[in-house]
Structure formats: structure tokens, C-alpha cells
Design an enzyme around this catalytic site. Sequence first.
Site, mmCIF file in Angstrom:
data_model
loop_
_atom_site.group_PDB
_atom_site.id
_atom_site.type_symbol
_atom_site.label_atom_id
_atom_site.label_comp_id
_atom_site.label_asym_id
_atom_site.label_seq_id
_atom_site.Cartn_x
_atom_site.Cartn_y
_atom_site.Cartn_z
ATOM 1 N N GLU A 69 0.825 -1.207 0.000
ATOM 2 C CA GLU A 69 0.000 0.000 0.000
ATOM 3 C C GLU A 69 0.859 1.258 0.000
ATOM 4 O O GLU A 69 0.518 2.261 -0.634
ATOM 5 C CB GLU A 69 -0.938 -0.004 1.218
ATOM 6 C CG GLU A 69 -2.073 -1.019 1.142
ATOM 7 C CD GLU A 69 -1.635 -2.426 1.487
ATOM 8 O OE1 GLU A 69 -2.459 -3.359 1.339
ATOM 9 O OE2 GLU A 69 -0.470 -2.616 1.917
ATOM 10 N N HIS A 138 -10.087 -6.468 9.601
ATOM 11 C CA HIS A 138 -10.798 -6.377 8.328
ATOM 12 C C HIS A 138 -12.236 -5.887 8.502
ATOM 13 O O HIS A 138 -13.047 -6.050 7.585
ATOM 14 C CB HIS A 138 -10.853 -7.753 7.644
ATOM 15 C CG HIS A 138 -9.526 -8.296 7.227
ATOM 16 N ND1 HIS A 138 -8.632 -8.825 8.112
ATOM 17 C CD2 HIS A 138 -8.958 -8.399 5.998
ATOM 18 C CE1 HIS A 138 -7.556 -9.231 7.455
ATOM 19 N NE2 HIS A 138 -7.725 -8.986 6.173
#
Length: 341
Positions: A69, A138
Site C-alpha cells: 500500500e 478487516h
Amino acid sequence: MAQQEPQAVERELTMSRAMVEAIAHEMREDDEVFYMGEDVADYGGIFDSTEGLREEFGYDRVMDVPISETAYLGAAVGAAQAGMRPIAELMFVDFFGVAMDQIYNQMAKNTYMSGGSVSVPMVLTTAVGGTYNDAAQHSQTLYGTFAHLPGMKVVVPSTAYDAKGLMHNAIRDDDPVVYMFHKRLMGIGWMPAPDGPKTPVPDEPYTVPFGSADVKREGTDVTVVTLGLHVHRALEAAETLAEDGIDVEVIDLRTLVPLDTETVLESIGETGRLVVVDEDYRSFGVTGEIVASAAEERLADLEAVERVAVPDVPLPYARPMEDEVIPDAEDIEAAVRRTRE
């Protein structure tokens, strides 16, 4: 007798299809728009956020990236400053910490720190929310984290109609936009959506303006302010409460930055009671901001205030525990009833 023309059938789309339709239109109109992220090309996004785009636009404009990322969000910032309009997907919002320097110290600040000599016209899309037992790394929403940090616009659609209009607006905006879509609302086969997010969507492009909340249900007794998945849970609670003669107004914020406090304050002026519902953490978040704004501007009108949010704990994996911490329609219903005690 003259033959009547067949009436046009108003089509309905899932939220994922509405998002993709807006992205595809903008990519056709502007060659500088491209999409990058993990599993967004061949797979079509794990929540169908890019399904079909690679087939039309190819790998040069729909790019699978390495699992870094830091690298690809930094590349998106650079591309935006160079005049392109990247859309970069952070697969789960929980992963923002890996690239926080790129997001907040670069994407959000570079226009300001350059004295306006560069703009960063990019969209950071990301999946938010729990309700499907994917554990603490998550399942967060973190709306408040991004809204708290200056320099980024933050949008959170709850229906297909809003998803398309907000996406058109986000891609065209010259500032960085964080576009947060709830997994449970996307309409994918393995994660059924509640009734509500699949809506009629026009074929033609249109924009939903930032900073414009939507009154999803009018009411006179209590104002419920919320966003994302909990718009639908609030509407469910409102229908149950109506059976007991309690008339609830439900306001969908749609965007957090800019924030439409005017619509909220007008409603409070009519109802005198406020319930703020959020899937983010209770402390230092959206619920507190809305309540503070109401107290500053409409304190004399407020008879009761309730907050419904996730307690300050990591999201549990076990289904009964996750169900306990994420508010549902019954929690909202109970909060509304408390404002009338």
C-alpha cells in the site's frame, strides 16, 4: 386505435454495479482516469468494485499492484500531482496504517504545503464495515479517522443511486476524496445486502453534491442521523416504531467532509430529540461530532440525545460477539424510545 408506446422500465442496480458504471463513464471521457489496487484487474475487486473494467480498458488502465500500500498509494499521489486522475483502492480500510504517510502527509497535505501550486485530484476507494465475521483487522469503518484529518473529502454512500452520483463527483473533484463503501451494501452474491441499497439508477451520468445530506424518511418525533449500512437499520427501526405511533425522521449524511449540519439542525428544530448512529467507534468519532454541533447550535431545542456506536474494543471474530458490538435495528429502536422517556 393508436398503439401506445411501451412505458420505460426503471432499472435497478446494486451498489457495486452503480459504482462501476460511474467509473467506466469517467474513464471513457478522460484518458487520464485509471484504477489501481490489489485484485482489481482480473478478479474485479474482492467486493466487485471493478468488475468488468479490465475487459474494457485493459491492464494499462486497470492495474493489479503488488501488496504494498505504501508503494502504490504513493504512486497514485505522484500521478495525481502530474495531472492524471487515479483511483486507488485500499482493499480494507483497516490497512490505512501501512500507508498513512502517503495518505495524510502527502495526499491530504500537498496542495496546502505547496501553496496551491499542485493539486491532488485522486480518489481513494476503500471497503469498510463488519457484519461478516472477518475479525479486527478487516472489519472497521474508521469514518471519523479520515474526517478528522484536514485535506480530504470523505463520502459514504448507502444506496446505488448515491454510489453512482458520488463517484462521478469524486473523480471529477480536484481535491483528494476518500470514497468509503460498506461491504454489506455492495450486493455481491456471497454477502447478501439488506433491503434498500439496490435502487433505481439513471443510465445517464449525474452527480450527487458533496455536503448534502438526504432525508430518507420524514418524521416529527425523533431525528436519527446516520450513514452507510446503518441508514437501512435505522429505517427498519423507524418502521417498527411507527407501529407504536413514534414518527422517526432518518437522515443519511452521505458525506462527512463536507458535513451538512444544516439539514440535521433543521430536523432537530422540529423534533427536539436526536439519536446519532454509527458503525465507527463511540469515542472521538462521528457521533460525538454531530452531538457537539447540535449542542452548539440547537441546545435550547434539545430535549434528549442518544448515541449508538461501536464500543471502544477491537471488532471480534466470533459471530455472537460481533453481533453484540455492532449496532442493529433493535439497538436503534431502544435508543429512540429512551429519548421519549
